[in-house]
Design an enzyme around this catalytic site. Sequence first.
Site, PDB file in Angstrom:
ATOM      1  N   GLU A 177       0.813  -1.220   0.000  1.00  0.00           N
ATOM      2  CA  GLU A 177       0.000   0.000   0.000  1.00  0.00           C
ATOM      3  C   GLU A 177       0.848   1.273   0.000  1.00  0.00           C
ATOM      4  O   GLU A 177       1.237   1.767   1.056  1.00  0.00           O
ATOM      5  CB  GLU A 177      -0.936   0.008   1.216  1.00  0.00           C
ATOM      6  N   LYS A 222      -2.418  -1.937  -3.278  1.00  0.00           N
ATOM      7  CA  LYS A 222      -3.473  -1.081  -2.710  1.00  0.00           C
ATOM      8  C   LYS A 222      -3.041   0.373  -2.869  1.00  0.00           C
ATOM      9  O   LYS A 222      -2.399   0.951  -1.986  1.00  0.00           O
ATOM     10  CB  LYS A 222      -3.674  -1.439  -1.238  1.00  0.00           C
TER      11      LYS A 222
HETATM   12  P1  13P Z   1      -9.388   4.081   4.051  1.00  0.00           P
HETATM   13  O1  13P Z   1     -10.199   3.400   2.982  1.00  0.00           O
HETATM   14  O2  13P Z   1     -10.202   4.648   5.162  1.00  0.00           O
HETATM   15  O3  13P Z   1      -8.378   5.021   3.477  1.00  0.00           O
HETATM   16  O4  13P Z   1      -8.566   2.927   4.772  1.00  0.00           O
HETATM   17  C1  13P Z   1      -7.918   2.023   3.991  1.00  0.00           C
HETATM   18  C2  13P Z   1      -6.670   1.637   4.647  1.00  0.00           C
HETATM   19  O5  13P Z   1      -6.465   0.476   4.934  1.00  0.00           O
HETATM   20  C3  13P Z   1      -5.676   2.661   4.916  1.00  0.00           C
HETATM   21  O6  13P Z   1      -4.480   2.049   5.269  1.00  0.00           O
END
Ligand code: 13P
Length: 346
Positions: A177, A222
């Site tokens: 991510e 992500k």
């Molecule tokens: P949000 O969709 O609230 O941004 O959270 C996703 C997430 O896992 C952030 O690390």
Amino acid sequence: MTTTALADTARAIVAAGKGVLAADETPRTLTQRLAARTIQSTAETRRAYREMFFTTPGISEFIGGVILQDETIHQRSSTGTPLVDLLAQEGITPGIKVDNGARPLAGSPGERVTEGLDGLRDRLVAYREMGARFAKWRAVILIGEGLPTAGCVNANAHGLARYAALCQEQGLVPIVEPEVLMDGAHTIDRSEQVTGLTGRVLQAVFDALFEQNVSLEGMLLKPNMVIAGQHCERQASVEEVATATLRTLSRHVPPAVPAIVFLSGGQDHLLATKHLGAINQVGGPKPWKLSYSYGRALQDEALEVWDGRSENVPAGQHAFYHRAKCDSAAALGSYRTEMESEAASA
Ligand code: 13P
């Protein structure tokens, strides 16, 4: 675990019409969200809150994986079943957040680097024993004057890749991510530049993954959507976001990656659904599944309805089911705005 088994797990999490529920807020972050609605935050209220989502009837139609947080993976449901087993019984793959958060990056004021590599191998072994089959590590990149720096982008890319390689070694699918934040007043063009071309965020991440021998088939990406900063005067249209996001991803994400599961990043829940729907509806090559791994956008409506009261759990679950159903349709490219009223009254 073989790379084939990792690839199978990755694909199962995002099987047709499924996405991920990011329920991995730290106790500190969840306390802030609860406090904003004057709900008391204790280990017990946080457990009750998570249980509402995990026991929503029929939710496994739309949710293929749930990211847990360390506190939650140790908790049991009100009937005494470990929450992680509750998910597995429903055919939902349990995952775990394993980073230790973003800390100030030395020598680079205003920027942060995600920590948590020390001792990670041992923690992954323990989490796998507890039932986790995938993991998450979040890096954050801030857009600002002269930011991000190459030093910040590369340090975070390196951390993500080292984490991903360790996960695969221990038989866990890494969710990688790299989040370019919506904080600030930047335009959508600047977001595209930073996520892709000049900022090289995605490119740096895939360079680092390659260097650390990460199997792309056995991971999930992500990313943020390409979107204007939340304080930007001109917010881009849904179609602009979809086109810019897809263009950026197609330039930097190899087709071997099975799926891209977006974060919501502070977008309004309805907009997060619409953006995903449009991304799946605009033309252009899409070699990967395009789905969701939303935290706030999947939970906000249910949190409001629940309001910390056990008698509101069924209504909260109804709200969650409805949002997940709409997001699932968006991931399949069949979302229509009319679904909002249809599904809500169902
Ligand atoms: P949000 O969709 O609230 O941004 O959270 C996703 C997430 O896992 C952030 O690390």
